[in-house]
Scaffold this motif. Sequence first.
Motif, PDB file in Angstrom:
ATOM      1  N   ASP A  26       0.827  -1.205   0.000  1.00 33.19           N
ATOM      2  CA  ASP A  26       0.000   0.000   0.000  1.00 33.19           C
ATOM      3  C   ASP A  26       0.864   1.259   0.000  1.00 33.19           C
ATOM      4  OD1 ASP A  26      -1.371   2.244   1.737  1.00 33.19           O
ATOM      5  OD2 ASP A  26      -3.024   1.010   1.015  1.00 33.19           O
ATOM      6  N   VAL A  27       1.881   1.296   0.855  1.00 37.10           N
ATOM      7  CA  VAL A  27       2.730   2.481   0.954  1.00 37.10           C
ATOM      8  C   VAL A  27       3.583   2.645  -0.305  1.00 37.10           C
ATOM      9  CG1 VAL A  27       4.630   3.544   2.246  1.00 37.10           C
ATOM     10  CG2 VAL A  27       2.716   2.502   3.458  1.00 37.10           C
ATOM     11  N   LYS A  28       3.978   1.544  -0.936  1.00 37.33           N
ATOM     12  CA  LYS A  28       4.731   1.645  -2.184  1.00 37.33           C
ATOM     13  C   LYS A  28       3.891   2.345  -3.257  1.00 37.33           C
ATOM     14  CE  LYS A  28       7.812  -1.033  -5.179  1.00 37.33           C
ATOM     15  NZ  LYS A  28       8.367  -2.366  -5.514  1.00 37.33           N
ATOM     16  N   VAL A  29       2.599   2.022  -3.298  1.00 34.33           N
ATOM     17  CA  VAL A  29       1.693   2.698  -4.234  1.00 34.33           C
ATOM     18  C   VAL A  29       1.508   4.160  -3.827  1.00 34.33           C
ATOM     19  CG1 VAL A  29      -0.661   2.745  -5.154  1.00 34.33           C
ATOM     20  CG2 VAL A  29       0.500   0.559  -4.804  1.00 34.33           C
ATOM     21  N   ALA A  30       1.350   4.398  -2.527  1.00 34.72           N
ATOM     22  CA  ALA A  30       1.137   5.764  -2.034  1.00 34.72           C
ATOM     23  C   ALA A  30       2.329   6.666  -2.351  1.00 34.72           C
ATOM     24  CB  ALA A  30       0.874   5.740  -0.531  1.00 34.72           C
ATOM     25  N   LEU A  31       3.551   6.131  -2.278  1.00 34.25           N
ATOM     26  CA  LEU A  31       4.743   6.921  -2.606  1.00 34.25           C
ATOM     27  C   LEU A  31       4.711   7.372  -4.063  1.00 34.25           C
ATOM     28  CD1 LEU A  31       7.541   4.852  -0.809  1.00 34.25           C
ATOM     29  CD2 LEU A  31       6.741   7.132  -0.175  1.00 34.25           C
ATOM     30  N   TRP A 103       7.923  -3.039  -9.491  1.00 34.05           N
ATOM     31  CA  TRP A 103       9.170  -2.313  -9.740  1.00 34.05           C
ATOM     32  C   TRP A 103      10.266  -2.902  -8.859  1.00 34.05           C
ATOM     33  CZ3 TRP A 103      11.228   0.344 -13.360  1.00 34.05           C
ATOM     34  CH2 TRP A 103      12.349   1.149 -13.123  1.00 34.05           C
ATOM     35  N   PRO A 104      11.360  -3.387  -9.451  1.00 32.82           N
ATOM     36  CA  PRO A 104      12.300  -4.226  -8.697  1.00 32.82           C
ATOM     37  C   PRO A 104      13.331  -3.489  -7.856  1.00 32.82           C
ATOM     38  CG  PRO A 104      12.998  -4.069 -10.986  1.00 32.82           C
ATOM     39  CD  PRO A 104      11.705  -3.304 -10.884  1.00 32.82           C
ATOM     40  N   SER A 145      17.173  -3.889  -4.256  1.00 38.46           N
ATOM     41  CA  SER A 145      17.756  -4.910  -5.124  1.00 38.46           C
ATOM     42  C   SER A 145      19.262  -4.666  -5.175  1.00 38.46           C
ATOM     43  CB  SER A 145      17.169  -4.816  -6.536  1.00 38.46           C
ATOM     44  OG  SER A 145      17.472  -3.551  -7.101  1.00 38.46           O
ATOM     45  N   GLU A 146      20.006  -5.661  -5.511  1.00 42.55           N
ATOM     46  CA  GLU A 146      21.466  -5.533  -5.521  1.00 42.55           C
ATOM     47  C   GLU A 146      21.924  -4.889  -6.824  1.00 42.55           C
ATOM     48  OE1 GLU A 146      23.242  -9.256  -4.648  1.00 42.55           O
ATOM     49  OE2 GLU A 146      22.436  -9.350  -2.614  1.00 42.55           O
ATOM     50  N   SER A 147      21.741  -3.587  -6.882  1.00 44.62           N
ATOM     51  CA  SER A 147      22.158  -2.866  -8.084  1.00 44.62           C
ATOM     52  C   SER A 147      22.365  -1.402  -7.746  1.00 44.62           C
ATOM     53  CB  SER A 147      21.086  -2.989  -9.184  1.00 44.62           C
ATOM     54  OG  SER A 147      19.881  -2.397  -8.754  1.00 44.62           O
ATOM     55  N   GLY A 148      23.053  -0.703  -8.609  1.00 37.05           N
ATOM     56  CA  GLY A 148      23.166   0.746  -8.546  1.00 37.05           C
ATOM     57  C   GLY A 148      23.774   1.280  -7.274  1.00 37.05           C
ATOM     58  N   ALA A 149      23.121   2.326  -6.738  1.00 34.41           N
ATOM     59  CA  ALA A 149      23.659   3.073  -5.607  1.00 34.41           C
ATOM     60  C   ALA A 149      23.817   2.203  -4.367  1.00 34.41           C
ATOM     61  CB  ALA A 149      22.749   4.259  -5.306  1.00 34.41           C
ATOM     62  N   ILE A 177      13.932   9.489  -3.977  1.00 34.35           N
ATOM     63  CA  ILE A 177      15.106   9.160  -3.162  1.00 34.35           C
ATOM     64  C   ILE A 177      15.376   7.659  -3.171  1.00 34.35           C
ATOM     65  CG2 ILE A 177      16.003   9.143  -0.799  1.00 34.35           C
ATOM     66  CD1 ILE A 177      14.536  11.813  -0.378  1.00 34.35           C
ATOM     67  N   LEU A 178      14.323   6.862  -3.049  1.00 37.13           N
ATOM     68  CA  LEU A 178      14.509   5.412  -3.036  1.00 37.13           C
ATOM     69  C   LEU A 178      15.022   4.897  -4.378  1.00 37.13           C
ATOM     70  CD1 LEU A 178      11.365   4.232  -1.026  1.00 37.13           C
ATOM     71  CD2 LEU A 178      13.740   4.293  -0.253  1.00 37.13           C
ATOM     72  N   ASN A 179      14.708   5.600  -5.444  1.00 39.18           N
ATOM     73  CA  ASN A 179      15.161   5.171  -6.762  1.00 39.18           C
ATOM     74  C   ASN A 179      16.545   5.694  -7.124  1.00 39.18           C
ATOM     75  OD1 ASN A 179      13.114   3.552  -8.430  1.00 39.18           O
ATOM     76  ND2 ASN A 179      11.823   5.101  -7.462  1.00 39.18           N
ATOM     77  N   HIS A 180      16.901   6.869  -6.610  1.00 40.98           N
ATOM     78  CA  HIS A 180      18.136   7.508  -7.077  1.00 40.98           C
ATOM     79  C   HIS A 180      19.086   7.926  -5.964  1.00 40.98           C
ATOM     80  CE1 HIS A 180      16.346   7.580 -11.037  1.00 40.98           C
ATOM     81  NE2 HIS A 180      15.269   8.124 -10.510  1.00 40.98           N
TER      82      HIS A 180
END
Length: 584
Positions: A26-31, A103-104, A145-149, A177-180
Amino acid sequence: MINKQNIRSMLENIVEIVNKDPIGADVKVALFISAAISFKNNSLLHPFPKEYINADKIKDFQRLVFDLEKIPNFEELITLSMGGNASLLPYPSIDLLYHILSWPKYNLESIKKPEFDKILCLSQINTNIRQKIPKPNHIFKVKYSESGAELKFISKKVGMETSYAFHGTRFFNIYSILNHGLQQHLNKIGLFGEGLYLAKEPDVSLLFSPSVLSWDKSLIGGLVSSIALCEYINDPSHVKVRKGHLKMQVVYITYVALLIHLTAGSETKTFQLTMPNVRPYRPELYLCTPVKVDYTRNYYMTAFQPNATMKTAHHMLLYGCGEVGSSKPVWNCGEMSQENPEEESGSPCEAGSHSQIIYAWARDAPKLNLPDGVGFKIGKSSPIKYLVLQVHYMHKFEEGRTDDSGIFIHYTSEPLRKLAGVLLLGTSGVIPPMKKEYMETACEITENKTIYPFAYRTHTHSLGKVVSGYRVRKDEEGIDHWTLLGKRDPLTPQMFYPTLSNDAITQGDKVAARCTMVSERKRITKIGATNEDEMCNFYLMYYVEDDEPMDIKYCYTAGPPYYSWKTSSDPHLNHIPDDEASQL
């Protein structure tokens, strides 16, 4: 094209995700939705669903928000899915929901309340302090996930000391923020210069996370504030401690947990609209900052609590806009100030869109509470889609000093039958040197409505002595009867005062106002935005019952020497209360 087989497969995956952790999903959608409906959506909603980018590579936010509005709450979603009624669900919205939940890059795992203290203890808060701070309603572990930042952070912290602290930010920023990562959110106007600001105590970070709208169908509620527990590499060359705050530059940092605080469960809630720690860089500066209204539902503003002093802010205005005058989070919005070609500026509301003044404050006026059952409607069935705060700063701020003046807006989502409106009466014109001058305005009510006045406010600069406002009603013999609505010395606290008459104003009546000005200056004084100029304003606040407020928002005349009550033919006025209008 999405077919029924595809939608069924997506629904099965969605239901599996939701059943595993309903609140986390639910919160993932709300974000996502909070970022999509925020005033900064163009920069925050990244990555952006490619299905909503047209052939010209323009993001179609209108279609995106339309499809987001059609996403059902999770209870309805599961009921329809389990009942074999998937065909009742809109395909684009389910496809969008699947995109968000699958979204992974990260997921949110809800933490049980008995384990809350374990999370809070990571920042090494003193036990006595921890018992006194506001407890979050929900805590979510951030699982990347084990990628990126995140991989970069893991590799950099090997052999390094790490610590934990809290970061406060508005809920709509968290998707980005969570994505980048946090590095792109460096604060450029903070008290101690550019950097990321953290605190060891969560209640300090909460001050930087005012409640914002998220998803109106959320299981946890549509109004939330949020802070994050962060792990950071404790590099002394980049981590500085200033007055209990941690300031970081060029650091490696990651969100560990997300703490959600809900507005107390009362009918009336509060939203904080304040300047985001701005620094007025020159005298006589008007700055604006907006907030986008959740236009999937209606809200009713019932009170306005100022957060300002006249030592800092000359005055504040709250505008209701259809569109905003700039895409920036803060912009120069001095409409009447002299244009500077080197400065980018814009009006509070976009030209041609809906624009009205809802609330005004000056001279240390106190909180304004509307009468019981009365509220300003904004949102879904209102032309007001944005609120814009305008603050007039008379003085330039010193380097390092910032301001967060603004308004705490009290509101409810419970429908109200009495809807408020504001009619602003004002003039243009000039005041001759060494002379008393009357600045007057009047307009006829041409709309088929009945309005009930309940509050008024006066505003001038330093030359104003008396401001008065009237309802003018003509009888069958053509005689004007003047009913005093309000009269004040405009240099007293410029708050909204109860009107002296609550008698109805109807179609055919006139409203009129006069500002009595006395100039001892040896120069002409014009109407203008700076303190060297003048203003003549009479704000009339009213309500309508089981109706919409008037379309007319402003009543302006050219003022002296071109307009006066005595010389006006439109509207023609007689039996003018000359003495009463200019004496206290």
